[in-house]
Design a protein around this motif. Structure first.
Motif, PDB file in Angstrom:
ATOM      1  N   MET A 160     149.508  55.857  62.241  1.00 58.65           N
ATOM      2  CA  MET A 160     149.090  55.429  63.438  1.00 58.65           C
ATOM      3  C   MET A 160     148.871  56.822  64.118  1.00 58.65           C
ATOM      4  O   MET A 160     149.174  57.995  63.628  1.00 58.65           O
ATOM      5  N   TYR A 161     147.480  56.740  64.998  1.00 54.65           N
ATOM      6  CA  TYR A 161     146.925  57.812  65.031  1.00 54.65           C
ATOM      7  C   TYR A 161     146.406  58.400  66.685  1.00 54.65           C
ATOM      8  O   TYR A 161     146.299  57.606  67.389  1.00 54.65           O
ATOM      9  N   ASN A 162     146.946  59.535  67.147  1.00 56.82           N
ATOM     10  CA  ASN A 162     147.205  59.838  68.227  1.00 56.82           C
ATOM     11  C   ASN A 162     145.767  59.579  68.691  1.00 56.82           C
ATOM     12  O   ASN A 162     145.860  60.305  69.655  1.00 56.82           O
ATOM     13  N   LYS A 163     144.872  60.393  67.848  1.00 55.24           N
ATOM     14  CA  LYS A 163     143.200  61.032  67.831  1.00 55.24           C
ATOM     15  C   LYS A 163     142.416  59.302  67.981  1.00 55.24           C
ATOM     16  O   LYS A 163     142.614  58.962  67.186  1.00 55.24           O
ATOM     17  N   GLN A 164     141.451  59.270  69.355  1.00 52.28           N
ATOM     18  CA  GLN A 164     139.943  58.830  68.702  1.00 52.28           C
ATOM     19  C   GLN A 164     139.225  59.458  68.352  1.00 52.28           C
ATOM     20  O   GLN A 164     138.619  60.685  68.469  1.00 52.28           O
ATOM     21  N   ILE A 165     138.335  58.618  67.835  1.00 55.74           N
ATOM     22  CA  ILE A 165     137.021  59.167  67.477  1.00 55.74           C
ATOM     23  C   ILE A 165     135.843  58.916  67.923  1.00 55.74           C
ATOM     24  O   ILE A 165     135.417  57.469  68.287  1.00 55.74           O
ATOM     25  N   VAL A 166     134.862  59.700  68.254  1.00 55.89           N
ATOM     26  CA  VAL A 166     133.922  59.737  69.386  1.00 55.89           C
ATOM     27  C   VAL A 166     132.534  59.644  68.114  1.00 55.89           C
ATOM     28  O   VAL A 166     132.058  60.487  68.232  1.00 55.89           O
ATOM     29  N   TYR A 167     131.757  58.574  67.614  1.00 59.80           N
ATOM     30  CA  TYR A 167     130.636  59.270  67.040  1.00 59.80           C
ATOM     31  C   TYR A 167     129.565  58.930  68.189  1.00 59.80           C
ATOM     32  O   TYR A 167     129.027  58.533  68.848  1.00 59.80           O
ATOM     33  N   ASN A 168     129.109  59.754  68.137  1.00 55.70           N
ATOM     34  CA  ASN A 168     127.524  60.471  69.274  1.00 55.70           C
ATOM     35  C   ASN A 168     126.660  61.182  68.491  1.00 55.70           C
ATOM     36  O   ASN A 168     126.082  61.356  67.828  1.00 55.70           O
ATOM     37  N   HIS A 169     125.702  60.990  69.496  1.00 56.44           N
ATOM     38  CA  HIS A 169     124.055  61.817  68.791  1.00 56.44           C
ATOM     39  C   HIS A 169     124.159  63.879  69.523  1.00 56.44           C
ATOM     40  O   HIS A 169     123.424  63.370  69.342  1.00 56.44           O
ATOM     41  N   LEU A 170     125.437  63.909  70.327  1.00 59.57           N
ATOM     42  CA  LEU A 170     124.920  65.577  70.952  1.00 59.57           C
ATOM     43  C   LEU A 170     126.056  66.204  71.184  1.00 59.57           C
ATOM     44  O   LEU A 170     125.825  67.360  71.070  1.00 59.57           O
ATOM     45  N   ARG A 171     127.120  65.527  70.628  1.00 69.19           N
ATOM     46  CA  ARG A 171     128.176  66.770  70.853  1.00 69.19           C
ATOM     47  C   ARG A 171     128.895  66.649  69.367  1.00 69.19           C
ATOM     48  O   ARG A 171     129.584  65.853  68.961  1.00 69.19           O
ATOM     49  N   SER A 172     129.801  67.574  69.009  1.00 70.14           N
ATOM     50  CA  SER A 172     131.081  67.858  68.519  1.00 70.14           C
ATOM     51  C   SER A 172     132.448  68.602  68.360  1.00 70.14           C
ATOM     52  O   SER A 172     132.061  69.203  68.864  1.00 70.14           O
ATOM     53  N   GLY A 173     133.053  68.282  67.950  1.00 67.88           N
ATOM     54  CA  GLY A 173     134.011  69.038  68.229  1.00 67.88           C
ATOM     55  C   GLY A 173     135.588  67.711  69.343  1.00 67.88           C
ATOM     56  O   GLY A 173     135.346  67.105  69.419  1.00 67.88           O
ATOM     57  N   ASP A 174     136.820  68.337  68.892  1.00 67.08           N
ATOM     58  CA  ASP A 174     137.951  67.855  69.403  1.00 67.08           C
ATOM     59  C   ASP A 174     137.996  68.303  71.057  1.00 67.08           C
ATOM     60  O   ASP A 174     137.999  69.596  71.721  1.00 67.08           O
ATOM     61  N   ILE A 175     137.717  67.328  71.960  1.00 71.49           N
ATOM     62  CA  ILE A 175     138.167  67.832  73.539  1.00 71.49           C
ATOM     63  C   ILE A 175     139.326  66.796  74.591  1.00 71.49           C
ATOM     64  O   ILE A 175     139.334  65.392  74.104  1.00 71.49           O
ATOM     65  N   ARG A 176     139.755  67.633  74.623  1.00 76.08           N
ATOM     66  CA  ARG A 176     140.718  66.731  75.545  1.00 76.08           C
ATOM     67  C   ARG A 176     140.222  66.317  76.891  1.00 76.08           C
ATOM     68  O   ARG A 176     139.534  67.048  77.936  1.00 76.08           O
ATOM     69  N   LEU A 177     139.847  65.360  77.268  1.00 78.15           N
ATOM     70  CA  LEU A 177     139.853  64.238  78.602  1.00 78.15           C
ATOM     71  C   LEU A 177     140.624  63.554  79.232  1.00 78.15           C
ATOM     72  O   LEU A 177     141.806  63.129  78.116  1.00 78.15           O
TER      73      LEU A 177
END
Length: 188
Positions: free
Chosen positions: A96-113
């Motif tokens: 089980m992983y606690n990080k979600q992946i967001v594939y997008n066209h604009l940004r890269s990197g780990d960000i806390r929201l």
């Protein structure tokens, strides 16, 4: 104080605001944001992002992930997924992983929201919704990041791939796969 109340009158419960959006209602936006977060009216949920939380029987509701990401990116073209999705493929992955992946066209990197960590990955293409074929391709793309027995998972993924719709798998591999993934799938 009247200017702060005027700013508050434009806020809607459950909404997320960018600092720039709120600036049109305040000439002292930084001071007002400091006051609103200090009193608990707004919660800072990311860089330049503020949430006006709704209250329910259990306390304050956190913002929905999709809404938070849409506002952060200023774009609705993204795919929110997780390595946990691989568990549904029946390949023996159980982590089980606690990080979600967001594939997008604009940004890269780990960000806390909010209180969650999102791994933004800039991609030229991704599906609107993940299919089983996409998940197999994505699993192979991300194999080195999995906390599993990687050779065994790869072997099972390639075996699973042979029983899938080959046209859909080929499309997913060409569209979303890394060169290594495409080479592995081409051997099938």
């Amino acid at each position: 104080m009247a200017k702060l109340e005027e700013l508050k009158s434009h806020l809607r419960k459950g909404s997320i605001y960018k600092r720039d959006e709120l600036q049109k209602w305040s000439k002292s936006i930084d001071r007002h944001l400091s006051e609103l977060t200090g009193e608990g009216t707004l919660k800072k949920v990311g860089p330049g992002l503020y949430h006006f939380p709704k209250k329910n029987a259990f306390g304050f509701e956190p913002p929905a992930d999709e809404l938070l990401i849409r506002k952060f990116l200023d774009d609705s073209s993204f795919l929110l997924t997780s390595f946990n999705s691989f568990n549904a493929l029946g390949l023996g992955t159980t982590q089980m992983y606690n990080k979600q992946i967001v594939y997008n066209h604009l940004r890269s990197g780990d960000i806390r929201l909010g209180n969650k960590l999102f791994s933004f990955r800039k991609r030229s293409a991704f599906p609107d919704k993940p299919t089983k074929e996409f998940l197999v391709v994505d699993l192979i793309n991300n194999l080195e990041s999995l906390a599993e027995d990687q050779p065994k998972v790869l072997e099972k993924a390639l075996k699973k791939a042979t029983s899938m719709d080959q046209r859909s798998l080929e499309y997913a591999g060409e569209k979303y796969g890394t060169p290594r993934t495409r080479r592995l799938l081409a051997t099938l």
